[in-house]
Design a protein around this motif. Sequence first.
Motif, PDB file in Angstrom:
ATOM      1  N   ILE A  78       0.843  -1.202   0.000  1.00 20.09           N
ATOM      2  CA  ILE A  78       0.000   0.000   0.000  1.00 20.09           C
ATOM      3  C   ILE A  78       0.878   1.252   0.000  1.00 20.09           C
ATOM      4  O   ILE A  78       0.641   2.210  -0.734  1.00 20.09           O
ATOM      5  CB  ILE A  78      -0.927   0.012   1.242  1.00 20.09           C
ATOM      6  CG1 ILE A  78      -1.927  -1.123   1.195  1.00 20.09           C
ATOM      7  CG2 ILE A  78      -1.632   1.344   1.403  1.00 20.09           C
ATOM      8  CD1 ILE A  78      -3.136  -0.873   0.362  1.00 20.09           C
ATOM      9  N   SER A  79       1.910   1.237   0.850  1.00 23.15           N
ATOM     10  CA  SER A  79       2.781   2.400   0.999  1.00 23.15           C
ATOM     11  C   SER A  79       3.565   2.689  -0.271  1.00 23.15           C
ATOM     12  O   SER A  79       3.781   3.854  -0.619  1.00 23.15           O
ATOM     13  CB  SER A  79       3.741   2.189   2.172  1.00 23.15           C
ATOM     14  OG  SER A  79       3.012   2.039   3.362  1.00 23.15           O
ATOM     15  N   SER A  82       1.351   4.529  -2.398  1.00 19.26           N
ATOM     16  CA  SER A  82       1.051   5.873  -1.890  1.00 19.26           C
ATOM     17  C   SER A  82       2.196   6.845  -2.129  1.00 19.26           C
ATOM     18  O   SER A  82       1.958   8.036  -2.341  1.00 19.26           O
ATOM     19  CB  SER A  82       0.682   5.820  -0.405  1.00 19.26           C
ATOM     20  OG  SER A  82       1.813   5.612   0.400  1.00 19.26           O
ATOM     21  N   GLY A 144      -3.089   2.109  -3.014  1.00 20.51           N
ATOM     22  CA  GLY A 144      -2.136   3.033  -2.403  1.00 20.51           C
ATOM     23  C   GLY A 144      -1.843   4.213  -3.313  1.00 20.51           C
ATOM     24  O   GLY A 144      -1.767   5.363  -2.865  1.00 20.51           O
ATOM     25  N   GLY A 148      -2.659   7.933  -2.205  1.00 14.87           N
ATOM     26  CA  GLY A 148      -1.553   8.889  -2.138  1.00 14.87           C
ATOM     27  C   GLY A 148      -1.767  10.063  -3.083  1.00 14.87           C
ATOM     28  O   GLY A 148      -1.486  11.214  -2.743  1.00 14.87           O
ATOM     29  N   ASN A 162      -9.358   7.154   2.896  1.00  8.27           N
ATOM     30  CA  ASN A 162      -8.462   5.994   2.998  1.00  8.27           C
ATOM     31  C   ASN A 162      -9.128   4.841   3.727  1.00  8.27           C
ATOM     32  O   ASN A 162      -9.103   3.699   3.262  1.00  8.27           O
ATOM     33  CB  ASN A 162      -7.174   6.365   3.736  1.00  8.27           C
ATOM     34  CG  ASN A 162      -6.325   7.375   3.003  1.00  8.27           C
ATOM     35  OD1 ASN A 162      -6.665   7.837   1.928  1.00  8.27           O
ATOM     36  ND2 ASN A 162      -5.218   7.730   3.597  1.00  8.27           N
ATOM     37  N   THR A 184      -0.225   5.257   4.976  1.00 13.73           N
ATOM     38  CA  THR A 184      -0.377   5.794   3.621  1.00 13.73           C
ATOM     39  C   THR A 184      -0.216   7.310   3.628  1.00 13.73           C
ATOM     40  O   THR A 184       0.485   7.882   2.800  1.00 13.73           O
ATOM     41  CB  THR A 184      -1.759   5.414   3.049  1.00 13.73           C
ATOM     42  OG1 THR A 184      -1.895   3.998   3.058  1.00 13.73           O
ATOM     43  CG2 THR A 184      -1.944   5.925   1.647  1.00 13.73           C
ATOM     44  N   SER A 188       2.726   9.438   1.680  1.00 14.56           N
ATOM     45  CA  SER A 188       2.308  10.325   0.585  1.00 14.56           C
ATOM     46  C   SER A 188       2.588  11.785   0.934  1.00 14.56           C
ATOM     47  O   SER A 188       3.041  12.560   0.097  1.00 14.56           O
ATOM     48  CB  SER A 188       0.826  10.139   0.253  1.00 14.56           C
ATOM     49  OG  SER A 188       0.010  10.530   1.319  1.00 14.56           O
TER      50      SER A 188
END
Length: 197
Positions: A78-79, A82, A144, A148, A162, A184, A188
């Motif tokens: 996910i990160s 983002s 993500g 982001g 989110n 996240t 971002s």
Amino acid sequence: MNVGIIYFIVIVIANTIGAISGMGGGVLIKPIFDLIDSHSVAEISFYSSSAVLTMAIVSSYKQVKSGVRIDWSFAIQISFGSILGGILGNKLFEKILSFYPQGREVQLLQILLTILTLLLSFFYSKGYWKNFEVKQFYWKVISGLLLGFLASLLGIGGGPINVALLMFLFNIPIKLATVYSILTILLSQFGCVKNYV
């Protein structure tokens, strides 16, 4: 009263409300700064992003310290999205601002997109849509990326958006969705603030 003091009070109150609700304070900070109208749209986005970044760092630390079990594989996927989304959202924000240097059109676009995404989150929370439970790697990265992108473009962090999207796509409980949402936002907004510096 000095605008800096007003901003400080707004940030503290918004982040306190955001921490209690688990949704973050960015949704309040950016619109209130816009309402005060003491700085340009770019400056307001920077201040809002910095405040949201600080909140996300503190919240992430507290969540990890409190022993919340995080699926790091899920969080990293996910990160990753983002970070890319944050960079793309910031680039689009700068591009739009270059076409409309006064910033009013950019502000209007941010307001309309914020209202639209919050309405979608509201309808989801009322149970209008059934949860999915997607497992594929690319869905995690794409979600993500989207989160982001919106967080960076809108300058609000995007907590409610989110949480709703993470629960909708991955069928995870709200507490975990909040943790992943904060991660996240952290990444971002870090990319967004870094581009301003």
